[in-house]
Design an enzyme around this catalytic site. Sequence first.
Site, PDB file in Angstrom:
ATOM      1  N   ASP A   1      45.605  26.928  40.524  1.00 35.04           N
ATOM      2  CA  ASP A   1      45.768  26.681  41.961  1.00 35.04           C
ATOM      3  C   ASP A   1      46.087  25.220  42.233  1.00 35.04           C
ATOM      4  O   ASP A   1      46.460  24.866  43.349  1.00 35.04           O
ATOM      5  CB  ASP A   1      44.506  27.087  42.728  1.00 35.04           C
ATOM      6  CG  ASP A   1      44.547  28.550  43.114  1.00 35.04           C
ATOM      7  OD1 ASP A   1      45.577  29.200  42.860  1.00 35.04           O
ATOM      8  OD2 ASP A   1      43.549  29.053  43.670  1.00 35.04           O
TER       9      ASP A   1
ATOM     10  N   ASP B   1      46.250  39.312  42.385  1.00 33.38           N
ATOM     11  CA  ASP B   1      45.211  38.280  42.323  1.00 33.38           C
ATOM     12  C   ASP B   1      43.837  38.899  42.049  1.00 33.38           C
ATOM     13  O   ASP B   1      43.634  40.119  42.194  1.00 33.38           O
ATOM     14  CB  ASP B   1      45.196  37.526  43.664  1.00 33.38           C
ATOM     15  CG  ASP B   1      44.755  36.083  43.523  1.00 33.38           C
ATOM     16  OD1 ASP B   1      44.089  35.751  42.524  1.00 33.38           O
ATOM     17  OD2 ASP B   1      45.075  35.280  44.424  1.00 33.38           O
TER      18      ASP B   1
HETATM   19  C1  GLA Z   1      43.989  32.543  44.996  1.00 36.79           C
HETATM   20  C2  GLA Z   1      45.322  32.246  44.363  1.00 36.79           C
HETATM   21  C3  GLA Z   1      46.165  31.417  45.300  1.00 36.79           C
HETATM   22  C4  GLA Z   1      46.340  32.149  46.613  1.00 36.79           C
HETATM   23  C5  GLA Z   1      44.984  32.525  47.194  1.00 36.79           C
HETATM   24  C6  GLA Z   1      45.132  33.446  48.388  1.00 36.79           C
HETATM   25  O1  GLA Z   1      43.232  31.398  45.121  1.00 36.79           O
HETATM   26  O2  GLA Z   1      45.147  31.614  43.133  1.00 36.79           O
HETATM   27  O3  GLA Z   1      47.415  31.124  44.723  1.00 36.79           O
HETATM   28  O4  GLA Z   1      47.114  33.299  46.385  1.00 36.79           O
HETATM   29  O5  GLA Z   1      44.167  33.180  46.245  1.00 36.79           O
HETATM   30  O6  GLA Z   1      43.921  33.792  48.910  1.00 36.79           O
END
Ligand code: GLA
Length: 716
Positions: free
Chosen positions: A514, A450
């Site tokens: 997300d 990420d």
């Molecule tokens: C980001 C990712 C999510 C999740 C969060 C965790 O927003 O896109 O899918 O993994 O971080 O903090």
Amino acid sequence: MSKGTAEILQFDGLRSSLCLELRHDALLVPYWGERLPVSTGDRIARLRARTPAVGTPSVEPPITLAPTIASGFAGSPAIELHRAGLGWDFHPSRSAVLERTDSRLHVSFVDPVTDVELTMTLHWYAACDLLKVRHSLKNLNANGLTVNSCCAATLPLPGDCTWLTSFSGRWAGEFQRTTHVLPIGSFVRENLRGRTSHASFPGLLAHLPNTTEHNGAAYGVHLGWSGNHRLLAERLNDGRVLMQAGERLMPGEIMLGRDEAYTTPWLFASFSPDGFTPLSQNFHRFVRNELLKPAVREKPRPVHYNTWEALYFNHDIARLKALADKAASVGADRFVLDDGWFHGRRHDAAGLGDWHVDSDVYPDGLAPLIDHVNALGMEFGLWVEPEMVNPDSDLFRRHPDWVLSAGTVEQIPSRNQLVLDLGRRDVCDYLLGRLDQLLSENNIQYLKWDMNRDVHHPGSMGRPSARRQTRAVYGLISALREKHPHVEIESCSSGGARTDFGILEYTDRIWTSDSNDALDRQDIQRGMSFFFPSNVMGAHIGPRTCHITRRTHSMALRAATAFFGHMGMEMDLAELTPEEEKALVSAVALHKSHRTLLHEGRLVRLETADCAIAFGVLDGNSTEALFSYCQVATRNETSPEVLKLHGLDHETMYRLTIVWPLSDAEIDMKPLRKLDGDAFTGAELMAIGLQLPPMKPETALIIHLKASSAAEAAAR
Ligand code: GLA
């Protein structure tokens, strides 16, 4: 090549041709469009010869692959450089072919006056109708050379391709399309966010005003780069049109010493004479055949279970094991432990950087959970965000100087985290060491990598470092992959803010967004599908009520939406009602039974009323297909529309099956179910179409078509 001579080269694909004209001082694209049956040679020059118009120069400075100011070109220059104010007038005068095959051209151009060499590398993928191109600039003398800009390529377009479709977005709302006319002047989209970004996807389509999914000329370019970029489309007042893309460099970012070179990211360009759908198929074929690693390509994509929206930071081994039990029982193949497992990470304001397992939550490490997951027959995956650090972390307390900064300027806060300076060797060594140890000590088969903030202060020890940072990310992932070649990696960046072909050289899947809101996802996935195939498109069934939009959706809609991507689930499985669980189990099983078709098939986007999103996936010979129709909003007309399919073989008889939804609870499927098991020709399904049943907004159906055997067809 001597002055005054020119040579024509032609790359042919299945549906397009690209002609190149190699001169002593430049490479030009005299033609790029519909496939020409034979090599055009010098006939192209005769057909395209232009006499100067009144009020224009007697010699028209051409649009080359890299137009320079010194060539007299008055449009957007592709290259801008200087040596402390001198030597700005770069213009090569000697060319040499370094490599030339049916599908490759590597050519160098030298300007002995400014002492700069420009090399162009072109790879043609005939089966994808796709060009991959990049430029490299080399300083040939001892005086420092500053490069302000150097595009990966400039590509001329026909004068009537004056409509653009561009892609922008935001967190949880990626891949929004805007279509607009290009007036005389430029359309420029610049990204200075230090990652591919939500705001500006580095891809652009140019087309005719009436190009549709299945008709009309469509050109597409995409810069494979996960950092700052600049896209431009320009319409000159003489009627010529061009597209250009490259890295958006910061002041002083590229200063080359003797024999040092700057190489641009790759630009990917394709043309379709038959609309946007075939153009997307070209990009999909390229990703599947050329970018994805064979091991990933050949293995069925495991169905994911991801813990994020079930637990957030509230990790608890007993709960995780229960989730794993349930995930396995509904059909998940891979269990991904998301954010919250490492030292001090009880919320999003602490812990990033301290990449060791939190012993308060996991007193015996991750092994008991991983063993449990493996015993259930699932792979184990882990979330990491290596490029970041929280000020509240042991790492930052030890090394406050390890972050990117703009001198003494106060940092812009974003999700309580700062960006580590990956240009530093010690930082990368630390991260590689931590990640290597995690992967060596645990049976981890998957990483969700990420990156959760824009890079607002891309400076390292006083120098601009945006490019170095992006390259260092690639380098770090590569180094890790070398040590652990069997670990698959997902590219995530607050959802889809790192979605590009550059990162796909190093990773295997993309977290699309997300937003697990099925309604938003229908549109986001449609946008992403312009460049990316289904098998890299992470798509999860979210909670009944979406945590981001607070909209409530049925399992039928959520499952129908995730079904067409690299499918997964991301919700508290304890919330499932028996009916929801039954539907989920069926959806996962259905997905698995069609996984090859879904992940290797040809996508066709369908044109529908605005209230719907519809598309299909067909196998290579059009003998099998799945079509999806989702009603996203209320329809203006009282009666439902007739859905005309696309991509089928005209004469083949297809047996039709309604595979989704399972029940008639949301849609009265009775009229359609009467057709269940019947066969129709492709021509009928495409020309006459299929009368849809009345559908409420936020419902979806999926139809399966299978070519019936000759005997079956004859018996009818
Ligand atoms: C980001 C990712 C999510 C999740 C969060 C965790 O927003 O896109 O899918 O993994 O971080 O903090």
